[in-house]
Each structure stands twice: as structure tokens, then as C-alpha cells.
Design an enzyme around this catalytic site. Structure first.
Site, mmCIF file in Angstrom:
data_model
loop_
_atom_site.group_PDB
_atom_site.id
_atom_site.type_symbol
_atom_site.label_atom_id
_atom_site.label_comp_id
_atom_site.label_asym_id
_atom_site.label_seq_id
_atom_site.Cartn_x
_atom_site.Cartn_y
_atom_site.Cartn_z
ATOM 1 N N GLU A 15 61.129 36.825 43.002
ATOM 2 C CA GLU A 15 60.324 37.336 43.867
ATOM 3 C C GLU A 15 59.282 38.393 43.750
ATOM 4 O OE1 GLU A 15 59.605 35.776 46.964
ATOM 5 O OE2 GLU A 15 61.880 35.940 47.649
ATOM 6 N N GLY A 100 55.905 33.724 60.590
ATOM 7 C CA GLY A 100 55.754 35.090 60.117
ATOM 8 C C GLY A 100 57.128 35.461 59.458
ATOM 9 N N GLY A 102 58.335 34.403 56.185
ATOM 10 C CA GLY A 102 58.539 34.229 55.017
ATOM 11 C C GLY A 102 59.117 33.055 54.469
ATOM 12 N N SER A 104 56.907 30.111 54.674
ATOM 13 C CA SER A 104 55.857 29.466 54.129
ATOM 14 C C SER A 104 55.044 28.420 55.171
ATOM 15 C CB SER A 104 55.973 28.822 52.727
ATOM 16 O OG SER A 104 55.984 29.603 51.698
ATOM 17 N N SER A 105 55.251 28.965 56.433
ATOM 18 C CA SER A 105 54.324 28.121 57.343
ATOM 19 C C SER A 105 52.894 27.802 56.948
ATOM 20 C CB SER A 105 54.663 28.712 58.727
ATOM 21 O OG SER A 105 54.377 30.019 58.923
ATOM 22 N N SER A 106 52.445 29.150 56.480
ATOM 23 C CA SER A 106 50.868 28.659 56.301
ATOM 24 C C SER A 106 50.587 28.014 55.146
ATOM 25 C CB SER A 106 50.338 30.357 55.932
ATOM 26 O OG SER A 106 51.061 30.965 55.229
ATOM 27 N N ASP A 149 54.355 29.107 46.970
ATOM 28 C CA ASP A 149 54.693 28.562 48.195
ATOM 29 C C ASP A 149 53.924 27.164 48.137
ATOM 30 O OD1 ASP A 149 55.665 30.900 48.681
ATOM 31 O OD2 ASP A 149 54.195 31.661 50.048
HETATM 32 C C1 GLA Z 1 54.442 35.283 49.558
HETATM 33 C C2 GLA Z 1 53.184 34.773 48.604
HETATM 34 C C3 GLA Z 1 53.890 34.134 47.469
HETATM 35 C C4 GLA Z 1 54.555 35.327 46.637
HETATM 36 C C5 GLA Z 1 55.737 35.671 47.682
HETATM 37 C C6 GLA Z 1 56.686 36.688 46.933
HETATM 38 O O1 GLA Z 1 55.334 34.152 49.880
HETATM 39 O O2 GLA Z 1 52.511 33.745 49.403
HETATM 40 O O3 GLA Z 1 52.769 33.727 46.521
HETATM 41 O O4 GLA Z 1 53.829 36.281 45.964
HETATM 42 O O5 GLA Z 1 54.921 36.342 48.888
HETATM 43 O O6 GLA Z 1 57.404 36.275 45.935
#
Ligand code: GLA
Length: 336
Positions: A15, A100, A102, A104-106, A149
Site C-alpha cells: 500500500e 469511495g 477504496g 477503485s470505482s474511479s 488501480d
Molecule cells: C489509491 C491510488 C493508488 C495507490 C493507493 C494506495 O488507490 O489510486 O495509486 O497509491 O491509493 O496504495
């Protein structure tokens, strides 16, 4: 008309190291974005979302407007600049990925729009799509994220881990052992990346790398990081140690060593909580209880500040474990 489906992702470990030259271990989720696109012959993009029960018309070159449609519009503008598309597009969007959280919907939305826009152009491979999606997120949306992501959602497949070296985007696909359950749980605490905290952490990492005279912070060693001023030193300690943890996690995954993988997840959470300072106390309690009740490991996933956490647990223990955890934290929701 082009129809594309793109999954969300959960990061198992690694992370905040995807712009620091680290190796990350995301996995695609069953939840996805489904996007349909066709040219409308005009000079406006018309975007409709089932999730937001809304549709919106924007001039094809309108800038970002802090609106859910920005992810699609940024992708369409990128695609037009590449010559993949011309003129206005009608886009309709459905998604089962919580926003929102975490997950990766975007990135999934941008990648879906870029894949649909590039249609059958064989020259546009998934790695190029991932880089294009990162450019949209960095430049149009204004979040200076790394490449994890976009690669995870452009290439990842459900049930497999994408061990991604973020320096050059080389990767290996590693199946999750059949006796492992990966549980993804929403804490019930919402978050947003565009609020500046992501940017601040990123700047601290770049400053630390500069001070340690390395191109990527993951290349530095822990002893050298001790000489940094306290705040930067803590950030560096997380990044450098997380880089080592994710490489050890690959070995544990390949050998099916659930206990070691779980311990690495726990160390990762502690480091994100104490050194990188991106967790929240409610999430810390959930992660602690998940392990106390029988998970081998648990940690926040994604950028943090709320959203989801991920747990590793033996398949034969998972069924009894979940209701016990949920009873302690009724506001949480199991995503996978
Ligand atoms: C978000 C960012 C990623 C990564 C994570 C943390 O998801 O989009 O690029 O930096 O946070 O690991």
C-alpha cells in the site's frame, strides 16, 4: 455501440508504494462497471448513470466539474485527442462497485470508457489503456495517483493476484490458493481522494526520496531513513518496509503459506496506522477484531481514511467467522 465491463480491485498488500517503485498485489473483484458507448453525431457528451439516477450533457471539451461524470468525460477527451473517437458520445453506465470505498470505482470507470473508446483498435493494449487511465486521473481529475488501480482493473481477473512491479509495469499473475478466503469488508466510513490528503502523502514521499538521494523511495534502506526528520522518517519507514513486505508476500502466496501472508498483512496495517497515518480508529478496531476472531491477517486496503479492509482466512473457518465479526460492528458490510 460498444459494451465493456471492468472489475473493481482490492489490494492485498503493497500500500502506498505504487509511485515509490514498489511491487503491489491487487486482485480483481466480482463487482464491476458496465459501460455502453455510441457516437451521437453532436458536440456534446450525454452521460447517464443508473447508480446516480441521473443524466448529464456536457460540451465535449468542458473541463472537470467535480461531478461523477468527470471520469467518463476525462476518458472521452483523452480518446478524442488520440483520434480513437470523434464528436459527442452517448454513454450509459452501471456499477456494482461501491464509490469511495477504496475499491477503485474511479479507475474502473475510466478504464471502461477508454476500452470502449478504443473499440477494436488492436494497437491499444491493456497496459497502454492503464497508462492512459492514469493520465486521465492525474491530469483531468487532478489526483496524483500511481499505476496500481488502472493496471489491476485493466488486466486483473477475479481470484488471481496481479503481482505488479510498478517501476516498469511488468507483472505476474498468481492464483489465490483454494483454501484461502479473501474477505473484503466495507467499514461503513466513507472517504474521498480528491480532498488533498492523497497529494500531501505523495509529496512527503517524493521529498523523502529526494533527501535520501534515490529515484524511488522503495530503493532506500531503513537505516538511512532514520536520519530524516521525524514526519518524513515515518513515511519513509512505511514505504521501505512495505516494499519488503510485499516481496515476502509473493513468496508466501506462491507457497500457500497463509500464516506468513496474514502476519505480513497485519504488519502492513500497523505501519499504515502508525507511520503512514492513513487509518482511522474505527477501522483499527475492526481489523484487530477480525484477527482476534480467527482471520490470519487483516488490513485497511486502498488509500485509507476509511473505506474497506481486507482479511485473509482459512476457507473452512470463514463461514463461522463473519457473523461474529459483524455482531461486533453492525455498521460494516461484506463486499466479497
Ligand atoms: C489509491 C491510488 C493508488 C495507490 C493507493 C494506495 O488507490 O489510486 O495509486 O497509491 O491509493 O496504495
Amino acid at each position: 455501440m460498444t459494451f465493456v465491463t471492468t472489475p473493481g480491485r482490492v489490494n492485498l498488500i503493497g500500500e502506498w508504494i505504487d509511485f515509490n517503485g514498489g511491487t503491489v498485489l491487487p486482485m480483481a473483484l466480482p463487482q464491476s462497471v458496465q459501460l455502453e458507448l455510441h457516437a451521437n453525431g453532436g458536440q456534446q457528451d450525454r452521460i447517464q448513470s443508473e447508480q446516480f439516477a441521473d443524466h448529464i450533457d456536457f460540451d465535449i471539451s468542458a473541463p472537470a466539474a467535480s461531478h461523477w461524470s468527470d471520469y467518463v468525460r476525462g476518458a472521452l477527451q483523452y480518446a478524442r485527442a488520440q483520434g480513437w473517437l470523434t464528436g459527442g458520445q452517448d454513454v450509459s453506465l452501471k456499477s456494482t462497485i461501491p464509490v469511495g470505498a477504496g475499491l477503485s470505482s474511479s479507475a474502473a470507470t475510466i478504464v471502461a470508457a477508454l476500452k470502449a473508446s478504443s473499440g477494436d483498435l488492436v494497437c491499444v493494449d491493456p497496459v497502454s489503456i492503464a497508462h492512459a487511465a492514469k493520465a486521465v486521473e492525474n491530469e483531468f481529475i487532478g489526483v496524483p495517483c500511481g499505476i496500481m488501480d488502472q493496471m489491476a482493473v485493466a488486466i486483473g481477473t477475479n481470484g488471481n493476484v496481479l503481482a505488479l512491479d510498478t517501476r516498469d509495469c511488468s507483472y505476474e499473475i498468481i492464483p489465490v490458493p483454494t483454501d484461502w478466503t479473501i474477505a473484503v469488508v466495507h467499514s461503513g466510513i466513507g472517504r474521498a481522494l480528491a480532498d488533498g490528503r492523497y497529494k500531501t502523502r505523495r509529496e512527503e514521499c517524493l521529498k523523502a526520496a529526494d533527501a535520501l538521494n534515490v529515484s524511488y523511495l522503495c530503493e532506500a534502506n531503513l537505516e538511512a531513513a532514520q536520519a530524516l526528520p521525524e514526519a518524513l522518517g515515518k513515511r519513509a519507514r512505511h514505504v521501505i518496509s512495505e516494499g519488503h513486505r510485499s516481496l515476502r508476500a509473493i513468496d508466501a502466496l506462491k507457497s500457500g503459506d497463509r500464516q506468513t501472508f496474514g502476519l505480513l498483512m497485519q504488519e502492513s496495517h500497523t505501519s499504515l496506522r502508525d507511520d503512514f497515518e492513513v487509518s482511522v480508529p474505527e477501522m483499527d478496531a475492526m481489523v484487530r477484531d477480525a484477527v482476534e476472531l480467527g482471520a490470519d491477517g487483516a488490513r485497511m486496503t486502498g488509500a485509507g481514511f476509511g473505506g474497506c479492509f481486507v482479511c485473509l482466512i482459512a476457507v473452512d473457518r470463514a463461514e463461522a467467522w463473519w457473523p461474529k465479526l459483524q455482531a461486533r460492528h453492525p455498521g460494516m458490510k461484506r463486499i466479497a
